[in-house]
Design a protein around this motif. Structure first.
Motif, short mmCIF file in Angstrom:
data_model
loop_
_atom_site.label_atom_id
_atom_site.label_comp_id
_atom_site.label_asym_id
_atom_site.label_seq_id
_atom_site.Cartn_x
_atom_site.Cartn_y
_atom_site.Cartn_z
N LEU A 225 47.09 41.88 7.36
CA LEU A 225 48.51 41.63 7.58
C LEU A 225 49.06 42.49 8.71
CD1 LEU A 225 49.86 41.29 3.93
CD2 LEU A 225 49.42 39.46 5.57
N ALA A 226 48.49 43.69 8.85
CA ALA A 226 48.99 44.62 9.86
C ALA A 226 48.46 44.31 11.25
CB ALA A 226 48.62 46.05 9.48
N VAL A 227 47.17 43.97 11.36
CA VAL A 227 46.56 43.83 12.69
C VAL A 227 45.82 42.52 12.92
CG1 VAL A 227 46.32 46.33 12.91
CG2 VAL A 227 44.41 45.01 11.99
N GLY A 228 45.70 41.68 11.88
CA GLY A 228 44.95 40.44 12.03
C GLY A 228 43.50 40.60 11.65
N LEU A 229 42.81 39.48 11.49
CA LEU A 229 41.40 39.51 11.09
C LEU A 229 40.53 40.20 12.12
CD1 LEU A 229 40.75 35.92 9.63
CD2 LEU A 229 40.52 38.07 8.39
N ARG A 230 40.75 39.88 13.38
CA ARG A 230 39.85 40.33 14.44
C ARG A 230 39.88 41.84 14.61
NH1 ARG A 230 40.64 36.76 19.39
NH2 ARG A 230 42.77 37.46 18.98
N ARG A 231 41.01 42.47 14.35
CA ARG A 231 41.14 43.91 14.58
C ARG A 231 40.90 44.75 13.32
NH1 ARG A 231 46.43 44.43 18.59
NH2 ARG A 231 45.60 43.15 20.30
N ALA A 232 40.76 44.12 12.19
CA ALA A 232 40.49 44.86 10.96
C ALA A 232 39.09 45.47 11.03
CB ALA A 232 40.62 43.94 9.75
N THR A 233 38.97 46.72 10.61
CA THR A 233 37.68 47.42 10.65
C THR A 233 37.37 48.00 9.28
OG1 THR A 233 38.64 49.57 11.23
CG2 THR A 233 38.08 48.06 13.05
N LEU A 234 36.09 48.25 9.04
CA LEU A 234 35.69 48.86 7.78
C LEU A 234 36.30 50.25 7.63
CD1 LEU A 234 31.92 47.93 7.28
CD2 LEU A 234 33.87 47.16 5.93
N ALA A 235 36.35 50.99 8.72
CA ALA A 235 36.90 52.34 8.66
C ALA A 235 38.36 52.31 8.22
CB ALA A 235 36.75 53.02 10.01
N GLU A 236 39.14 51.39 8.79
CA GLU A 236 40.55 51.31 8.45
C GLU A 236 40.74 50.80 7.02
OE1 GLU A 236 44.44 51.92 8.61
OE2 GLU A 236 42.97 52.54 10.11
N ILE A 237 39.89 49.87 6.60
CA ILE A 237 39.96 49.37 5.22
C ILE A 237 39.66 50.49 4.24
CG2 ILE A 237 38.90 47.80 3.55
CD1 ILE A 237 38.45 45.85 5.94
N ALA A 238 38.64 51.30 4.54
CA ALA A 238 38.30 52.43 3.67
C ALA A 238 39.45 53.43 3.59
CB ALA A 238 37.03 53.11 4.18
N ARG A 239 40.07 53.73 4.74
CA ARG A 239 41.21 54.65 4.74
C ARG A 239 42.36 54.10 3.92
NH1 ARG A 239 39.64 55.70 10.16
NH2 ARG A 239 41.01 54.04 10.94
N THR A 240 42.62 52.82 4.06
CA THR A 240 43.72 52.20 3.31
C THR A 240 43.45 52.21 1.83
OG1 THR A 240 44.21 50.78 5.23
CG2 THR A 240 45.11 50.10 3.10
N ALA A 241 42.18 51.98 1.46
CA ALA A 241 41.79 51.98 0.04
C ALA A 241 41.64 53.39 -0.53
CB ALA A 241 40.48 51.21 -0.14
N ARG A 242 41.66 54.40 0.37
CA ARG A 242 41.47 55.79 -0.02
C ARG A 242 40.11 56.01 -0.68
NH1 ARG A 242 47.52 57.62 -2.21
NH2 ARG A 242 48.61 57.15 -0.26
#
Length: 230
Positions: free
Chosen positions: A58-75
């Motif tokens: 929702l924040a950056v779109g599918l193409r820009r989503a990264t595993l690192a950012e997903i991990a940070r968001t999930a804590r």
């Protein structure tokens, strides 16, 4: 007996001295903590990780989503995420399948009160189109990363399409049994209905720029009902 269950040879069988007892207690506590940590990692719910992936898309779109950012968001650590999803494609694919499946369940519920299986299919298909076009995640994918959908339109079917086709197939099969759907090859009928519904999902916004949404959906309902009527 020692800690492994074997008889101790040549050892003093007197009660452990306090330091030895404390060391064993500490070791057991450490092992227990390690086991709990492993279980905690294993228990990190997929939904927690997929919710984080949803926020990132929702924040950056599918193409820009990264595993690192997903991990940070999930804590969680990146390793925790890697153990469950080897790459960003797999986590995003799981996310879309989850979201699409939940929306289809809701659409099925909206059509559940119809009189027969054909009517349930028609109502559910219309409800699915409306729900998908109202869903924030689906709108983001279509509006921001529409080109990423192209392979699933011209090369291969993805997981979300397969989920949708299974729902359609089940309703058509029920319609064959109750006589509300005309006889036909089940897989072919299901694929045809899927393609019609899919086109409405992807083109609904431009298609309703100059045609009322409800009127267009009502026309779709009439066409599906007529096409499937015995």
């Amino acid at each position: 007996m020692d800690d492994d269950g074997h008889t101790a040879v040549g050892q003093d069988r007197s009660p452990s001295s306090p330091p030895e007892s404390a060391a064993r207690s500490s070791a057991r506590a450490s092992n227990l903590a390690h086991t709990r940590a492993r279980q905690s990692t294993a228990r990190v719910a997929d939904d927690l990780l997929l919710d984080a992936a949803r926020q990132c898309v929702l924040a950056v779109g599918l193409r820009r989503a990264t595993l690192a950012e997903i991990a940070r968001t999930a804590r969680v650590s990146r390793m925790t995420l890697y153990r469950r999803f080897p790459d960003v494609h797999s986590v995003l694919s799981a996310l879309m399948t989850r979201e699409f499946g939940a929306l289809l369940q809701q659409a099925m519920a909206e059509g559940a009160e119809a009189g027969n299986a054909r009517q349930r299919l028609v109502r559910s298909a219309v409800a699915a189109i409306r729900l998908l076009n109202e869903d924030e995640l689906m709108r983001t994918v279509i509006d921001v990363d529409a080109e990423l959908l192209l392979p699933y339109l011209v090369e291969r079917f993805g997981g979300t399409q397969q989920v949708g086709e299974r729902f359609i197939t089940a309703l058509l099969a029920a319609g064959h049994r109750d006589g509300s759907v005309r006889a036909g090859e089940l897989a072919t009928q299901a694929r045809a209905v899927l393609l019609v519904v899919q086109s409405f999902v992807l083109s609904f916004r431009p298609a309703t720029a100059d045609v009322p949404e409800e009127a267009l959906l009502a026309e779709l309902a009439r066409q599906l009902d007529s096409a499937l009527h015995p």
